[in-house]
Design a protein around this motif. Sequence first.
Motif, PDB file in Angstrom:
ATOM      1  N   GLY A  57       0.825  -1.209   0.000  1.00  0.00           N
ATOM      2  CA  GLY A  57       0.000   0.000   0.000  1.00  0.00           C
ATOM      3  C   GLY A  57       0.855   1.253   0.000  1.00  0.00           C
ATOM      4  N   ALA A  58       0.163   2.381  -0.196  1.00  0.00           N
ATOM      5  CA  ALA A  58       0.857   3.672  -0.173  1.00  0.00           C
ATOM      6  C   ALA A  58       1.421   3.946   1.216  1.00  0.00           C
ATOM      7  CB  ALA A  58      -0.106   4.781  -0.587  1.00  0.00           C
ATOM      8  N   THR A  59       0.728   3.481   2.233  1.00  0.00           N
ATOM      9  CA  THR A  59       1.147   3.756   3.617  1.00  0.00           C
ATOM     10  C   THR A  59       2.564   3.251   3.864  1.00  0.00           C
ATOM     11  OG1 THR A  59      -1.164   3.410   4.216  1.00  0.00           O
ATOM     12  CG2 THR A  59       0.417   3.502   6.027  1.00  0.00           C
ATOM     13  N   GLN A  60       2.839   2.020   3.406  1.00  0.00           N
ATOM     14  CA  GLN A  60       4.187   1.476   3.629  1.00  0.00           C
ATOM     15  C   GLN A  60       5.223   2.188   2.770  1.00  0.00           C
ATOM     16  OE1 GLN A  60       5.609  -2.086   1.837  1.00  0.00           O
ATOM     17  NE2 GLN A  60       7.528  -1.125   2.478  1.00  0.00           N
ATOM     18  N   ALA A  61       4.795   2.579   1.563  1.00  0.00           N
ATOM     19  CA  ALA A  61       5.720   3.309   0.678  1.00  0.00           C
ATOM     20  C   ALA A  61       6.157   4.614   1.345  1.00  0.00           C
ATOM     21  CB  ALA A  61       5.025   3.603  -0.656  1.00  0.00           C
ATOM     22  N   ILE A  62       5.191   5.313   1.917  1.00  0.00           N
ATOM     23  CA  ILE A  62       5.465   6.605   2.560  1.00  0.00           C
ATOM     24  C   ILE A  62       6.376   6.401   3.775  1.00  0.00           C
ATOM     25  CG2 ILE A  62       4.339   8.488   3.865  1.00  0.00           C
ATOM     26  CD1 ILE A  62       1.910   8.045   1.820  1.00  0.00           C
ATOM     27  N   PHE A  63       6.059   5.389   4.559  1.00  0.00           N
ATOM     28  CA  PHE A  63       6.859   5.108   5.761  1.00  0.00           C
ATOM     29  C   PHE A  63       8.307   4.789   5.376  1.00  0.00           C
ATOM     30  CE2 PHE A  63       8.528   2.890   9.386  1.00  0.00           C
ATOM     31  CZ  PHE A  63       7.904   3.477  10.470  1.00  0.00           C
ATOM     32  N   ALA A  64       8.474   3.892   4.392  1.00  0.00           N
ATOM     33  CA  ALA A  64       9.826   3.471   4.005  1.00  0.00           C
ATOM     34  C   ALA A  64      10.618   4.657   3.445  1.00  0.00           C
ATOM     35  CB  ALA A  64       9.751   2.342   2.980  1.00  0.00           C
ATOM     36  N   ALA A  65       9.964   5.478   2.626  1.00  0.00           N
ATOM     37  CA  ALA A  65      10.673   6.603   2.006  1.00  0.00           C
ATOM     38  C   ALA A  65      11.141   7.590   3.082  1.00  0.00           C
ATOM     39  CB  ALA A  65       9.771   7.299   0.984  1.00  0.00           C
ATOM     40  N   ILE A  66      10.267   7.886   4.028  1.00  0.00           N
ATOM     41  CA  ILE A  66      10.630   8.868   5.066  1.00  0.00           C
ATOM     42  C   ILE A  66      11.743   8.310   5.956  1.00  0.00           C
ATOM     43  CG2 ILE A  66       9.772  10.093   7.118  1.00  0.00           C
ATOM     44  CD1 ILE A  66       7.091  10.430   5.544  1.00  0.00           C
ATOM     45  N   GLN A  67      11.597   7.048   6.349  1.00  0.00           N
ATOM     46  CA  GLN A  67      12.648   6.452   7.194  1.00  0.00           C
ATOM     47  C   GLN A  67      13.996   6.460   6.491  1.00  0.00           C
ATOM     48  OE1 GLN A  67      12.458   5.409  10.431  1.00  0.00           O
ATOM     49  NE2 GLN A  67      10.403   6.271  10.311  1.00  0.00           N
ATOM     50  N   ALA A  68      13.965   6.205   5.178  1.00  0.00           N
ATOM     51  CA  ALA A  68      15.225   6.068   4.449  1.00  0.00           C
ATOM     52  C   ALA A  68      15.895   7.408   4.177  1.00  0.00           C
ATOM     53  CB  ALA A  68      14.968   5.347   3.126  1.00  0.00           C
ATOM     54  N   LEU A  69      15.105   8.464   4.009  1.00  0.00           N
ATOM     55  CA  LEU A  69      15.676   9.690   3.433  1.00  0.00           C
ATOM     56  C   LEU A  69      15.736  10.873   4.391  1.00  0.00           C
ATOM     57  CD1 LEU A  69      13.867   9.373  -0.020  1.00  0.00           C
ATOM     58  CD2 LEU A  69      16.216   8.729   0.533  1.00  0.00           C
ATOM     59  N   VAL A  70      15.041  10.775   5.523  1.00  0.00           N
ATOM     60  CA  VAL A  70      14.997  11.926   6.437  1.00  0.00           C
ATOM     61  C   VAL A  70      15.745  11.577   7.723  1.00  0.00           C
ATOM     62  CG1 VAL A  70      13.471  13.473   7.720  1.00  0.00           C
ATOM     63  CG2 VAL A  70      12.751  12.610   5.483  1.00  0.00           C
ATOM     64  N   ARG A  71      16.592  12.519   8.139  1.00  0.00           N
ATOM     65  CA  ARG A  71      17.400  12.274   9.348  1.00  0.00           C
ATOM     66  C   ARG A  71      16.848  13.034  10.545  1.00  0.00           C
ATOM     67  NH1 ARG A  71      21.599  11.793   5.555  1.00  0.00           N
ATOM     68  NH2 ARG A  71      22.989  10.091   6.146  1.00  0.00           N
ATOM     69  N   SER A  72      17.243  12.566  11.710  1.00  0.00           N
ATOM     70  CA  SER A  72      16.894  13.219  12.963  1.00  0.00           C
ATOM     71  C   SER A  72      17.291  14.703  12.908  1.00  0.00           C
ATOM     72  CB  SER A  72      17.645  12.494  14.084  1.00  0.00           C
ATOM     73  OG  SER A  72      17.513  13.204  15.269  1.00  0.00           O
ATOM     74  N   GLY A  73      16.390  15.576  13.347  1.00  0.00           N
ATOM     75  CA  GLY A  73      16.685  17.013  13.396  1.00  0.00           C
ATOM     76  C   GLY A  73      16.320  17.759  12.123  1.00  0.00           C
ATOM     77  N   GLU A  74      16.130  17.023  11.012  1.00  0.00           N
ATOM     78  CA  GLU A  74      15.736  17.702   9.766  1.00  0.00           C
ATOM     79  C   GLU A  74      14.236  18.030   9.823  1.00  0.00           C
ATOM     80  OE1 GLU A  74      18.918  16.144   6.468  1.00  0.00           O
ATOM     81  OE2 GLU A  74      17.188  14.871   6.804  1.00  0.00           O
ATOM     82  N   GLU A  75      13.825  18.942   8.933  1.00  0.00           N
ATOM     83  CA  GLU A  75      12.410  19.345   8.923  1.00  0.00           C
ATOM     84  C   GLU A  75      11.697  18.782   7.698  1.00  0.00           C
ATOM     85  OE1 GLU A  75      12.256  23.606   9.229  1.00  0.00           O
ATOM     86  OE2 GLU A  75      12.953  23.572  11.313  1.00  0.00           O
ATOM     87  N   VAL A  76      10.408  18.478   7.902  1.00  0.00           N
ATOM     88  CA  VAL A  76       9.565  18.000   6.800  1.00  0.00           C
ATOM     89  C   VAL A  76       8.327  18.890   6.736  1.00  0.00           C
ATOM     90  CG1 VAL A  76       8.196  16.065   5.931  1.00  0.00           C
ATOM     91  CG2 VAL A  76      10.383  15.621   7.081  1.00  0.00           C
ATOM     92  N   LEU A  77       8.083  19.485   5.579  1.00  0.00           N
ATOM     93  CA  LEU A  77       6.911  20.358   5.432  1.00  0.00           C
ATOM     94  C   LEU A  77       5.683  19.523   5.076  1.00  0.00           C
ATOM     95  CD1 LEU A  77       8.342  23.424   3.438  1.00  0.00           C
ATOM     96  CD2 LEU A  77       8.361  22.993   5.893  1.00  0.00           C
ATOM     97  N   ILE A  78       4.629  19.709   5.874  1.00  0.00           N
ATOM     98  CA  ILE A  78       3.368  18.983   5.683  1.00  0.00           C
ATOM     99  C   ILE A  78       2.264  20.036   5.560  1.00  0.00           C
ATOM    100  CG2 ILE A  78       1.723  17.407   6.796  1.00  0.00           C
ATOM    101  CD1 ILE A  78       4.076  16.080   8.226  1.00  0.00           C
ATOM    102  N   LEU A  79       1.426  19.911   4.545  1.00  0.00           N
ATOM    103  CA  LEU A  79       0.417  20.941   4.297  1.00  0.00           C
ATOM    104  C   LEU A  79      -0.934  20.499   4.867  1.00  0.00           C
ATOM    105  CD1 LEU A  79       1.483  21.704   0.593  1.00  0.00           C
ATOM    106  CD2 LEU A  79       2.426  22.608   2.727  1.00  0.00           C
ATOM    107  N   ASP A  80      -1.474  21.277   5.771  1.00  0.00           N
ATOM    108  CA  ASP A  80      -2.733  20.921   6.455  1.00  0.00           C
ATOM    109  C   ASP A  80      -3.940  21.590   5.806  1.00  0.00           C
ATOM    110  OD1 ASP A  80      -1.265  19.494   8.230  1.00  0.00           O
ATOM    111  OD2 ASP A  80      -1.801  20.660   9.995  1.00  0.00           O
ATOM    112  N   PRO A  81      -5.104  20.939   5.761  1.00  0.00           N
ATOM    113  CA  PRO A  81      -5.368  19.614   6.291  1.00  0.00           C
ATOM    114  C   PRO A  81      -4.660  18.535   5.466  1.00  0.00           C
ATOM    115  CG  PRO A  81      -7.280  20.402   5.045  1.00  0.00           C
ATOM    116  CD  PRO A  81      -6.320  21.539   5.119  1.00  0.00           C
TER     117      PRO A  81
END
Length: 379
Positions: free
Chosen positions: A95-119
């Motif tokens: 599913g997309a959920t696992q794709a998103i999880f794997a991509a974020i875990q692999a590419l984003v490091r502790s302390g870095e920022e991720v922009l999320i647009l709400d809602p």
Amino acid sequence: MNEQTSKLPKVGTTIFTVMSKMAADHGAINLSQGFPNFPVDSVLQDLLAEKAKEQVHQYAPMAGNPELLNEISKLTEQQYGRVTHPSSEILVTAGATQAIFAAIQALVRSGEEVLILDPCYDCYESPVVLTGAIPVHLPLKDDFSPDWELIDQKVSPRTRLIIINNPHNPSGKVLDEQDIDRLESILIKHPHLLLLSDEVYEYITFEKKHISINSRPKIREKSIIISSFGKTFHITGWKIGYLIAPETLMIEIKKVHQFLVFCVNSPAQATLAAYLKVTDASLLGSFYQQKRDTFRKLIASSRFELLPSEGSYFQLASYSKISEENDVDFCKNLVTQHGVAAIPLSVFNDDHLDRKLIRFCFAKDDQTLTQAAERLCKI
Ligand code: PMP
Ligand code: GLN
């Protein structure tokens, strides 16, 4: 576990689970959680039965069944003119959920920022928090289009990733070409910044055509693009999707994927490889446009005010002429007193901003939509 020791102190049971359970408990019509209630294509069912008799019951290759990877590559070229290398740029995921999880875990490091647009949909924040990175929530404008000025201002050397979702859940907004142009210029201006483009509703657009990041050569080399067969073929319970990324990013994503799931359900992959050869995903938009139009017409005489729905299978409605309650209470009463379940929009906002809006899912058979509308028109 208490707030201090939980790694995800803000997380509880998702609103989709809560509302679907409430709908079941009260015998209400469930227009809350997004899933179709009509039968899937009999061709797909027959293929599944056929494949189940073949040798498809052991582990698939880690990145995906080669035949399915080839079919995805062909589809991507047909739809978006992008030529991908099946074995190095496509990954089949649970599913997309696992794709998103794997991509974020692999590419984003502790302390870095991720922009999320709400809602925003609920599966972006937790993987960011679990990496030790910082989710930076920015509001979409009132019409749910991105505020590119604000986004540009908030990108700093610490910003590693921006997540967009197009077509958008929950609003049904589809990005214009100018939006994609603005996004492109921001990504080009900041070489360290990557894009995660959640395009699970890519084939469900109506008057406006969806512009995939796959069709943007200047930025697809720094993008992870997410698709879901659950949405495209009405099989949300199969939990199968895929991501496309350039090889340099994919090498890292696969390192996470192999320890998260290793590989994805083999019978489902074999079936979808065969189904992709005989089906046409691009017919999905007109199928759902009819449902959207039916539902909108059926509740046009109600006191709900309908917002535009340009894509996805969601319809937003304002209840401000009916009640002053907050949207969560309104949805609870809608189930218990009127027998229809919907999703309150405030749960998609990090700050729980309540705009007296609720989300209906119209991926339902016509009888369900008619019965729900009868109830909604009486309120
Ligand atoms: N992204 C969005 C915007 C969604 O609406 C959903 C679906 N529910 C997902 C991701 C997750 O999709 P999947 O069921 O394939 O994991
Ligand atoms: N994406 C679906 C929705 O928006 C929910 C999927 C889920 O329950 N996790 O309703």
